[in-house]
Write an enzyme that holds these catalytic residues in place. Structure first.
Site, mmCIF file in Angstrom:
data_model
loop_
_atom_site.group_PDB
_atom_site.id
_atom_site.type_symbol
_atom_site.label_atom_id
_atom_site.label_comp_id
_atom_site.label_asym_id
_atom_site.label_seq_id
_atom_site.Cartn_x
_atom_site.Cartn_y
_atom_site.Cartn_z
ATOM 1 N N GLU A 13 25.016 -3.495 -28.168
ATOM 2 C CA GLU A 13 24.928 -4.781 -28.225
ATOM 3 C C GLU A 13 23.785 -5.591 -27.189
ATOM 4 O O GLU A 13 23.014 -6.447 -27.946
ATOM 5 C CB GLU A 13 26.097 -5.569 -27.827
ATOM 6 C CG GLU A 13 27.276 -5.166 -28.981
ATOM 7 C CD GLU A 13 28.732 -5.137 -28.301
ATOM 8 O OE1 GLU A 13 29.687 -4.880 -29.191
ATOM 9 O OE2 GLU A 13 28.882 -5.193 -27.138
ATOM 10 N N GLY B 241 37.649 -2.116 -23.503
ATOM 11 C CA GLY B 241 36.465 -3.110 -23.262
ATOM 12 C C GLY B 241 37.171 -4.522 -23.013
ATOM 13 O O GLY B 241 36.603 -5.306 -22.300
ATOM 14 N N ASP B 242 38.140 -4.806 -23.886
ATOM 15 C CA ASP B 242 38.701 -6.172 -23.700
ATOM 16 C C ASP B 242 39.282 -6.348 -22.428
ATOM 17 O O ASP B 242 39.326 -7.224 -21.897
ATOM 18 C CB ASP B 242 39.578 -6.371 -24.727
ATOM 19 C CG ASP B 242 38.897 -6.211 -26.320
ATOM 20 O OD1 ASP B 242 37.759 -6.459 -26.421
ATOM 21 O OD2 ASP B 242 39.667 -5.662 -27.119
ATOM 22 N N THR C 279 28.043 -2.478 -20.275
ATOM 23 C CA THR C 279 29.317 -1.798 -19.721
ATOM 24 C C THR C 279 29.178 0.063 -19.987
ATOM 25 O O THR C 279 29.821 0.492 -19.044
ATOM 26 C CB THR C 279 30.350 -2.368 -20.861
ATOM 27 O OG1 THR C 279 30.053 -1.986 -22.114
ATOM 28 C CG2 THR C 279 30.835 -3.470 -20.628
ATOM 29 N N SER C 280 27.941 0.362 -20.671
ATOM 30 C CA SER C 280 27.929 1.605 -20.587
ATOM 31 C C SER C 280 26.344 1.820 -21.164
ATOM 32 O O SER C 280 26.033 1.485 -22.167
ATOM 33 C CB SER C 280 28.869 2.302 -21.846
ATOM 34 O OG SER C 280 28.906 1.741 -23.063
ATOM 35 N N GLN D 95 25.827 -0.770 -24.581
ATOM 36 C CA GLN D 95 24.354 -0.651 -24.733
ATOM 37 C C GLN D 95 23.748 -0.977 -26.320
ATOM 38 O O GLN D 95 22.713 -1.879 -26.289
ATOM 39 C CB GLN D 95 24.144 0.936 -24.660
ATOM 40 C CG GLN D 95 22.330 1.096 -24.864
ATOM 41 C CD GLN D 95 22.139 2.433 -24.387
ATOM 42 O OE1 GLN D 95 22.804 3.143 -23.898
ATOM 43 N NE2 GLN D 95 20.762 2.900 -24.920
#
Lengths: 343, 343
Positions: A153, A240-241, A186-187, A151
Site C-alpha cells: 500500500e 493489522g486491524d 507495517t512490514s 509495504q
C-alpha cells in the site's frame, strides 16, 4: 449537551463487521474500549465471518446507507469525536462518503486524531480492492494524522517501489508530502541483507516495521525509525486491524494530552514511536495468548478426509484471535521490541 | 477446531446496532466481554442513534440478510455457542428466522443458555412492534432458558393482566407453562398498595422486579421473589438491554458451572435470583456513573429557543449511558437491593 462538540475520549471507527472472529471493527472495538475510549462503530459490512474462510454469508453495506448514517449523526449533533479510525471500505463510492465524513468531522474538531489504514492489498496478492480507491486514499491522506499502510500500500500511495534503505526513505518522504504527519509502514519485506544489517536489524530476524513523523514545530522528531519483531508461524487474520486500533489508542496528541512515558531502552521518544512499541507489544501478547488456545484444541480425526474448501474453513476457524481472553495483554503490553533510528 | 462444537464461554447476541449511544447489542457487548464471554454479535439494524431521538439515519436489516448470515455461520461450523441473547427484532419475518436459528443452536448444544427478551412494547405506550410477533414469542419461549419481559410484555404473553399479587402469580405460572424455566418480570407497576406492603416492598419505594424459577429437579427453587430498587429521575434508554445482558452474564448454569455466591443478606439463593441481584446492582452502578457525567455537562444557552424536535434530540443525546466509563460498576457490582420471597 451541546451539538457536535468534540470530546477527546470519544472515538469513531468505520470498518467491516463480522459476526464471528476478529477483523475490522471487531478487532478494534473491544481493545479501544479497554483503553478507555467511548468507541462508536459504523459497520461497512455484516458478514458471518471474514472472507479468508473462502465462504461466508451476509453482505457489504453500500455508500447510500453509510451516507444516511453519517447524516443522521450530524443532524443530531453527534459528531463529538476526538478520534477516528478507518480501515477496509468496500468500494470507491463508500470511500468517497467516508472521506467527506472525515472532512466534516475535522471542521467540527480541527484537533481530530485520525488514523487511516489505507486497505488495498498486500505484497503477495496485489490489489484486493478496486484500484479506483488509490487516488481517493492519496487525497484523504491530507486529512489523516497517522497512516498505517503495509509495504504494498505504501508503494502504491507513493508511486515508488521499496528496494533499499534509500528508496524506503524516499517513499516515506513522498507519503509525508501527501499531507500525513505520521507514517507507519507495517512490514517492509524487500530490503537487501546489507541494508537490513545497516539498520541494526537481523536478516531472517522477523518483521520490520518502519515509522516516521514530520513535525515542523519539533524537528528533533523528524527521525525515521524501525522496530523488528518475530513473526509467528500460524497465519492470523485481523492482526493489522488490531495493530491500527492499538496505534490509535496509544498515540498521544502532544498538544492536548500528557505523553505516555517511553519504555526504558527506547532510543526514540516521539508519540508515534511510543505508541508503536506499545501496539507491537499488545499484538504480540494477543498472538501468544491465542496460540495457547490453538495448541490445546484437537484437530478432528477426519481432517485428512476433508476437501480443500473444508480444510480452508477448518484452518481459518482454528486460528481466530482470542481478544476477550487477551485482555491483560491489551491493557498492559509488555514491551520487548524497541524502536531504533534508521541511519 | 471441530465444527459447531459448543464452548461455554462463547456467546452470541442478536439485537439492534446503533452507531452512537447504547441500546441493543451496543448495550450488551462490552459488558458481556468484560464478564469474560467471547461475544459475537448479529446486528438487526444499523442506525445512527436510537429511535427515541425521533430522528435517525440508517436502516433495519431484513430477514433474508439475517438468514444468509446464520447459514454462513452454520456451514462454516461456527455455531459453537454456550449462550445466546436476543432482544429487539425488527419484524415478524426476522423473528421467525431468529427462532429457527435458536432451535438449530439447541440441536448442537442442548445445554444452550438462551435469554429471550421479548421486546414488544410497554405499559405507557402499548405495542411498538408488529403484533404478529406475539405468537412467535410465545412459541419461542419453549426454547428459552430465561425470559425478561416487562409487565406489558408479560401480560401479552400470558394473556392476563396483573392487578394484584394473586394475578401476578398466575401470570408467572402461565409464563412457565409456555416452557421457560426462568422468568423475570422487569417492572411490575400495577400492584395495589396493600399487596405492595404484603410483599415487603414500599409504596412509592421504586421499581419492583419479580423473578421465578420452575425447577422440577429442585423444588426448593420454586419460590417467586421480588427486588425493589429506586428509580432514577432521568429517562435513560438502553437500560433494559443492559439489564438482560448482565442477567445472562451473571446467570450460572448449575449443571455445568460453579454457582456464584449469593450476597450476604440474600434470602433467595437460586441462580436466577443471584444473577438478578448482580444485574440490578450493575445497572444501578452504570446509571449513577452516567448521572455524574450528565450533571457536569452544561445545558446550552439557546436550549429554550429550540423547537420540540431539537429539544427531544438534545435531551436524548444528553442522557446516553456511559458504559466505558462504568467499567468497574459492571465488573464489580455493589449489591444493595436483595431478593425477598413473595408470600
Amino acid at each position: 449537551m451541546a451539538a457536535n462538540k468534540p470530546d477527546p475520549r470519544r472515538l469513531i471507527s468505520v470498518q467491516s463487521h463480522v459476526v464471528t472472529g476478529y477483523v475490522g471493527n471487531r478487532s478494534a472495538t473491544f481493545p479501544l474500549q479497554l483503553l478507555g475510549y467511548e468507541t462508536d462503530t459504523v459497520n461497512t459490512t455484516q458478514l458471518s465471518n471474514h472472507t479468508g474462510y473462502g465462504r461466508f454469508g451476509g453482505m457489504r453495506l453500500d455508500a447510500a446507507h453509510l451516507q444516511s448514517v453519517f447524516e443522521g449523526m450530524e443532524k443530531n449533533g453527534l459528531l463529538r469525536y476526538g478520534r477516528m479510525l478507518s480501515g477496509y471500505t468496500p468500494s470507491p463510492t463508500a470511500l468517497s462518503v467516508v472521506s467527506d465524513f472525515v472532512k466534516k468531522m475535522r471542521s467540527y474538531n480541527p484537533e481530530l486524531v485520525y488514523l487511516l489504514d489505507p486497505v488495498m492489498g498486500d505484497m503477495g496478492r496485489g490489489y484486493y480492492v478496486d484500484k479506483e480507491c488509490l487516488p481517493l486514499y492519496q487525497e484523504l491522506m491530507s486529512s489523516a494524522t497517522i497512516i498505517c499502510p503495509n509495504q504494498f500500500e505504501a508503494q502504491q500511495l507513493a508511486g515508488q517501489e521499496i528496494t533499499s534503505l534509500q528508496t524506503l526513505k524516499e517513499v516515506i518522504e513522498k507519503l509525508h508530502a501527501l499531507g500525513t504527519p505520521n507514517v507507519i509502514i507495517t512490514s517492509v519485506v524487500s530490503l537487501p541483507p546489507s541494508d537490513i544489517e545497516k539498520i541494526g536489524a537481523k536478516v531472517d530476524g522477523g518483521m520490520i516495521l518502519v515509522g516516521s513523523s514530520a513535525d515542523p514545530s519539533n524537528p528533533t522528531h523528524n527521525q525515521p525509525w524501525c522496530i523488528q519483531f518475530p513473526e509467528l508461524e500460524d497465519y492470523f487474520v485481523g492482526v493489522g486491524d488490531l495493530f491500527s486500533a492499538l496505534m490509535l489508542g496509544f498515540f498521544r496528541n502532544e498538544h492536548m494530552e500528557p505523553s505516555l512515558k517511553s519504555a526504558s531502552g527506547s532510543a526514540i521518544n516521539t508519540p508515534l514511536a511510543v505508541a508503536a512499541e506499545l501496539a507491537v507489544a499488545g499484538v504480540q501478547g494477543v498472538l501468544h495468548r491465542t496460540l495457547g488456545f490453538i495448541e490445546k484444541e484437537q484437530i478432528p480425526d477426519n481432517y485428512d478426509q476433508l476437501d480443500e474448501v473444508e480444510k480452508r474453513v477448518a484452518k481459518a476457524r482454528r486460528v481466530e484471535l482470542r481478544l476477550v481472553a487477551s485482555r491483560n495483554e491489551i491493557e498492559q503490553p509488555q514491551i520487548k521490541f524497541h524502536a531504533k533510528p534508521l541511519p
